[in-house]
Design an enzyme around this catalytic site. Sequence first.
Site, PDB file in Angstrom:
ATOM      1  N   LYS A 285       0.838  -1.196   0.000  1.00 23.41           N
ATOM      2  CA  LYS A 285       0.000   0.000   0.000  1.00 23.41           C
ATOM      3  C   LYS A 285       0.875   1.248   0.000  1.00 23.41           C
ATOM      4  CE  LYS A 285      -4.160  -1.723   2.311  1.00 23.41           C
ATOM      5  NZ  LYS A 285      -5.123  -1.432   1.237  1.00 23.41           N
ATOM      6  N   ARG A 359     -11.085 -10.821  -0.498  1.00 19.99           N
ATOM      7  CA  ARG A 359     -12.000 -11.688  -1.256  1.00 19.99           C
ATOM      8  C   ARG A 359     -11.430 -13.098  -1.394  1.00 19.99           C
ATOM      9  NH1 ARG A 359     -12.156  -7.642  -6.197  1.00 19.99           N
ATOM     10  NH2 ARG A 359     -11.581  -6.285  -4.478  1.00 19.99           N
TER      11      ARG A 359
HETATM   12  N1  BES Z   1      -8.582  -3.709   3.226  1.00 18.63           N
HETATM   13  C1  BES Z   1      -8.608  -3.075   1.959  1.00 18.63           C
HETATM   14  C2  BES Z   1      -9.844  -2.172   1.769  1.00 18.63           C
HETATM   15  C3  BES Z   1      -9.965  -1.009   2.727  1.00 18.63           C
HETATM   16  C4  BES Z   1      -9.528   0.246   2.349  1.00 18.63           C
HETATM   17  C5  BES Z   1     -10.574  -1.160   3.953  1.00 18.63           C
HETATM   18  C6  BES Z   1      -9.650   1.314   3.210  1.00 18.63           C
HETATM   19  C7  BES Z   1     -10.701  -0.083   4.821  1.00 18.63           C
HETATM   20  C8  BES Z   1     -10.249   1.144   4.443  1.00 18.63           C
HETATM   21  C9  BES Z   1      -8.634  -4.119   0.843  1.00 18.63           C
HETATM   22  O1  BES Z   1      -7.939  -5.284   1.128  1.00 18.63           O
HETATM   23  C10 BES Z   1      -8.014  -3.497  -0.374  1.00 18.63           C
HETATM   24  O2  BES Z   1      -6.907  -3.071  -0.277  1.00 18.63           O
HETATM   25  N2  BES Z   1      -8.768  -3.458  -1.484  1.00 18.63           N
HETATM   26  C11 BES Z   1      -8.296  -2.909  -2.696  1.00 18.63           C
HETATM   27  C12 BES Z   1      -8.769  -3.781  -3.830  1.00 18.63           C
HETATM   28  C13 BES Z   1      -8.181  -3.460  -5.180  1.00 18.63           C
HETATM   29  C14 BES Z   1      -6.693  -3.745  -5.189  1.00 18.63           C
HETATM   30  C15 BES Z   1      -8.875  -4.274  -6.236  1.00 18.63           C
HETATM   31  C16 BES Z   1      -8.870  -1.494  -2.825  1.00 18.63           C
HETATM   32  O3  BES Z   1      -9.990  -1.258  -2.410  1.00 18.63           O
HETATM   33  O4  BES Z   1      -8.144  -0.626  -3.325  1.00 18.63           O
HETATM   34 ZN    ZN Z   2      -5.861  -5.226   0.751  1.00 12.97          ZN
END
Ligand code: BES
Ligand code: ZN
Length: 506
Positions: A285, A359
């Site tokens: 991230k 997921r």
């Molecule tokens: N845990 C995150 C989503 C999230 C973001 C939860 C902010 C709480 C606050 C999840 O695992 C994630 O990173 N999702 C990605 C998916 C994408 C790479 C398809 C996202 O939402 O950017």
């Molecule tokens: Zn994630």
Amino acid sequence: MKFEISNNPLDTISADVAVLFVFEGKKTFIATNTFSSFDSAVKGELSKIAKAEKFSGKKGTSVVAHFPKITLPTKVLLVGLGEKDSLTPNSYRKAVAQIAKLHKDKIDSLSISLLSADFIDVDIATQAYLVAEGIGLATYTFAQYKSKNDDARDFATVIISVDKKSQKDVQEGIQKAELYLQANRLARDLVNEQPAIATPTFIAKIAQDLTKKSDVVTCKVFDKAELEKMGMNAFLGIARGADTAPKFVYLHYKPGGKNQSEAEKRKIALVGKGITFDSGGVNVKPDGYMTTMKQDMAGAAAVIGVFSVIDKIKPDCEVIGLAALTPNMISGKSIVPGDVVKAYNGKTIEVLHTDAEGRVTLADSLSYAVELGATEIIDLATLTGACMVALGVGIAGIMGNDENLIETLTVAGNETGEELWQLPLPEDYAEDNKSDVADISNLPASRWGGAITAGLFLQEFVEKTKWAHLDIAGPAFAERDFPLGPKGGTGFGTRMLLNYLLAQKK
Ligand code: BES
Ligand code: ZN
Ligand code: ZN
């Protein structure tokens, strides 16, 4: 904090602060029963003070008064609720919470009297529930790691003043609030705990310990070797990069009593996303997006919160709680884009983005719920940033294959002040989840509608089972203080689920 009930009027109850409500009127405020009885006890002095202050009863405004010689409370707080017609159960809970929050560090006791039926459109038990819950939520703190615990003070006593004939109803409302608060607090604590402590092993132990206090709840924790044998390879793929051991929690509530009715043949599965820290994996991230990622097990925390009081809620059907617990970490062993894993139900997943890990772990949890014979599945997951873009931080997205379930959950959430908003699951968007090499890809081809494509991905693993998916990425974690609590884990969904389970009994 202790809730007490008193049949005495507020002016004869000794407390640091007594709270009285009024509504906003055209020229001056509109008196309520709680105001009028106090005002006559002080021979109209409160009216005079309010008038002198030009108090209109506008929402969020208040007047402070003292009557040391005539009444027992040290301080009297006259609070405006805004226009009478705009008062809803949720805004009332919030108004009470705001007062509690403002005073919690300064005083030990607070007294409050309930509005009569002419002023609020809920029964007395519900009103007592709203008051107690609002105060309990607002005064929550997580101060374990503060060397100076100034913020951790709480009211010792909250006294609810009500006439004798309503005492039983008030008792009932307080009891419900106390159960909901207990579950919510556990969920908040689990989210707020630092990731180094709140490991899969730590959380699984908390789930396991719940069974010690109850003979209707059992818990099985599967470790890595067992999970390998079972074929939970999607979950294990995500867990690969971490040094901490993955754990899969399987909680089970079975109603007591022998004669199982038709209703008892239902088996509700509650599935929580349980990423104890989401670094993004090798698709790490970016700076700033990782600071709150201890929240990524908020779904699992809500499920465990529910199970901590389920034996007191006593649903008359079986309830299952599942959570695949692991952090999503970076190391030489980590899963990388292009890797393919086989989920518990045999479907293969191409992992093209390691930050879409939720997921992938849920694929195994959901297929396991199906195999256990769940008649309905409700999953809670901090799944996508896209859902936050769509609905903001106050509202969770709800999706699924059963309108009735979605509607019932939405109503349950509306009653607890946990708002859900339905997003569609259009079939043709599923195109975006296609993989060139496996049955499905975890990275949608388009960046648009990310909450929906994530929902469609999960749908592949619930088969025909009735299912609702709650994307709680927005409301699970507060980045600012809010009326119903401090920054941090909110326990979102915990009270809604309890309310849903309670409603099923009627
Ligand atoms: N845990 C995150 C989503 C999230 C973001 C939860 C902010 C709480 C606050 C999840 O695992 C994630 O990173 N999702 C990605 C998916 C994408 C790479 C398809 C996202 O939402 O950017
Ligand atoms: Zn994630
Ligand atoms: Zn995540």
